[in-house]
Structures are given as C-alpha cells and as structure tokens.
Scaffold this motif. Sequence first.
Motif, PDB file in Angstrom:
ATOM      1  N   UNK A   1       0.540  -8.040   2.102  1.00  0.00           N
ATOM      2  CA  UNK A   1       1.257  -7.195   3.060  1.00  0.00           C
ATOM      3  C   UNK A   1       0.535  -5.878   3.285  1.00  0.00           C
ATOM      4  N   UNK A   2      -0.012  -5.304   2.211  1.00  0.00           N
ATOM      5  CA  UNK A   2      -0.778  -4.056   2.334  1.00  0.00           C
ATOM      6  C   UNK A   2      -1.994  -4.259   3.220  1.00  0.00           C
ATOM      7  N   UNK A   3      -2.726  -5.359   2.986  1.00  0.00           N
ATOM      8  CA  UNK A   3      -3.916  -5.653   3.775  1.00  0.00           C
ATOM      9  C   UNK A   3      -3.572  -5.807   5.255  1.00  0.00           C
ATOM     10  N   UNK A   4      -2.519  -6.578   5.544  1.00  0.00           N
ATOM     11  CA  UNK A   4      -2.122  -6.835   6.927  1.00  0.00           C
ATOM     12  C   UNK A   4      -1.689  -5.549   7.628  1.00  0.00           C
ATOM     13  N   UNK A   5      -0.872  -4.733   6.957  1.00  0.00           N
ATOM     14  CA  UNK A   5      -0.357  -3.511   7.584  1.00  0.00           C
ATOM     15  C   UNK A   5      -1.447  -2.456   7.743  1.00  0.00           C
ATOM     16  N   UNK A   6      -2.327  -2.347   6.744  1.00  0.00           N
ATOM     17  CA  UNK A   6      -3.412  -1.365   6.857  1.00  0.00           C
ATOM     18  C   UNK A   6      -4.326  -1.700   8.026  1.00  0.00           C
TER      19      UNK A   6
ATOM     20  N   UNK B   1       3.919  -0.402  -2.706  1.00  0.00           N
ATOM     21  CA  UNK B   1       5.143  -0.255  -1.928  1.00  0.00           C
ATOM     22  C   UNK B   1       5.136   0.994  -1.064  1.00  0.00           C
ATOM     23  N   UNK B   2       4.601   2.092  -1.604  1.00  0.00           N
ATOM     24  CA  UNK B   2       4.506   3.341  -0.840  1.00  0.00           C
ATOM     25  C   UNK B   2       3.572   3.182   0.348  1.00  0.00           C
ATOM     26  N   UNK B   3       2.431   2.527   0.107  1.00  0.00           N
ATOM     27  CA  UNK B   3       1.469   2.293   1.188  1.00  0.00           C
ATOM     28  C   UNK B   3       2.085   1.421   2.280  1.00  0.00           C
ATOM     29  N   UNK B   4       2.824   0.388   1.879  1.00  0.00           N
ATOM     30  CA  UNK B   4       3.467  -0.515   2.845  1.00  0.00           C
ATOM     31  C   UNK B   4       4.488   0.239   3.693  1.00  0.00           C
ATOM     32  N   UNK B   5       5.344   1.029   3.045  1.00  0.00           N
ATOM     33  CA  UNK B   5       6.374   1.789   3.781  1.00  0.00           C
ATOM     34  C   UNK B   5       5.742   2.810   4.716  1.00  0.00           C
ATOM     35  N   UNK B   6       4.743   3.529   4.207  1.00  0.00           N
ATOM     36  CA  UNK B   6       4.077   4.549   5.020  1.00  0.00           C
ATOM     37  C   UNK B   6       3.326   3.922   6.190  1.00  0.00           C
TER      38      UNK B   6
END
Length: 257
Positions: A167-172, A225-230
């Motif tokens: 999820x982090x990779x996709x959102x970033x 989780x913080x990176x995903x939310x941000x």
Amino acid sequence: MVDKRDQPPFPDEKFVECEINTIVAKGMVKRDSLKNLLSSMYKQIGIRFIMRDYIVIITAFVLMAFFMYVVTTNGQERYNTHTNYYGIIMLVSPILYIVLSIFPFIQNKLNGTFEVEMSCKYNIYQIAAFRMLIFSILCFLLNTVWIISMALKFSSVHFVQAFLISTTSLLLFSLLFIYVLSIIKTLAAKIGIIFCWIGINLLLVMLDSAIYYQFLVSVPWYLYGTIICLSTCLYVKKMKEFMRHNKMRGANGYVNG
C-alpha cells in the motif's frame, strides 16, 4: 439650475454594503468538492468514455494477475538465503497503475488528438485524474489478493507487513505521478521518471536483497501507517487542485506553453 429636491436620494451605507455583497457572491466561482467534480464528470460524459480503452485495461489486469500467480506458485521458501519477496512487492505493486495511467497520454500523442482533447470541457488531464483514482482502488484490491496468496504460501511473508509495504509503494507512486503530471509537460520526462522509480527498486532488489529486506522489515508499522495516511491526504488534496487548475486553465496553457 437643477432643484436638489428632484435628485434621487443617495443610498445609505447598509444598502450599498448589501449590493456589494450580492455582486461579490455572484461573481465568485463556486469551489466544488472533489466528490462533486467527479460526480459531475461521471454524469456528463459517463464511465464508458472515461474508461473507453476497456480492452487494454482488462488485458493489463489479466496479464498482471497472471504474473502475480506465476510469482506465487513458482516461488520457493528459502531458509538459508532470504528471497526478498517484500522487495518484489515494493517493485511490482505500482506497475499496473503505472501502465494504465500513462497509456492515455501515449495513445493521444501517437494519434495526434492531444490538442483536440485538451480543448474539450473535460480535458485529458481531468479524465486522467478520474481514471487514476479508479485504477488506484482496483490495483489496491488486486495487490491485496496477491499478498493474501503469498502470505498463505510463504511463512516468511507476513500479511500485515506485506500489506503495508504494498500500500505504501502504490500510494507513494500515485502521489509522485500526479505531481509529475502537474509540473512536467513533456511525455518523455513523465516516462523517464516512471522508469527511474522501477529502475531504482529493481536495482535494490538485485544488488543486495538481504540489506533491502532488512530495511523494509525494520521500518515500524506505525511509520508505514503514517506514510499511508499522509500520502492519501496529499493525493486527494493534489487531485482536487489538479482538476480545478486544469478546468480553469483550459487548453492554451498546454498547447502553447
């Protein structure tokens, strides 16, 4: 000589203030929410036009699903040397999103319809933003299914850790790509940045997967989780600005500038 009694009375301050407020209210452009902008676009042009190249989209999803199936079924559990499945997840997660998001720009450049579509009420950038939102949701669902399959087969793959990494990779990348669209105009530069993202992650996996693996698992869950939310908040905010900016700017800025 004009009699002062024949002159109309000068309006008082309250009346003047009321008229000014009315003029300002009518002259101000209403700032629609992202939900209203997307809903208006959907109602006016329909999902059939937004996703007009549905054959390409379906084909891309099928090929990516097949690739994920091959990785899962042919992968082996290794106990002596770590197979960096987390690095593979970090690399693969946004690839389908990349392909589907950049395809309309390549297609319009090859067909020579870029300037025409930029002059429409909803230009190619606004439609691309809508498509990107849909693709991010579909890719998220596909990635989740893939991670569940890997977690069931490989004991070294923990679902929560893999889910956070994917999820982090996709959102970033989604956030990076929409910033690239809003800043960079040339198609070659857009493609170049995409290949840089893929190349860096591929290099990290190939050079020393053990170090990359340790880095990915050492990041705390709360930081993921913080990176995903941000990233999600910035993505939605940037998409809203992106759609409004392109709506007000029109075609001239892209055709001539």
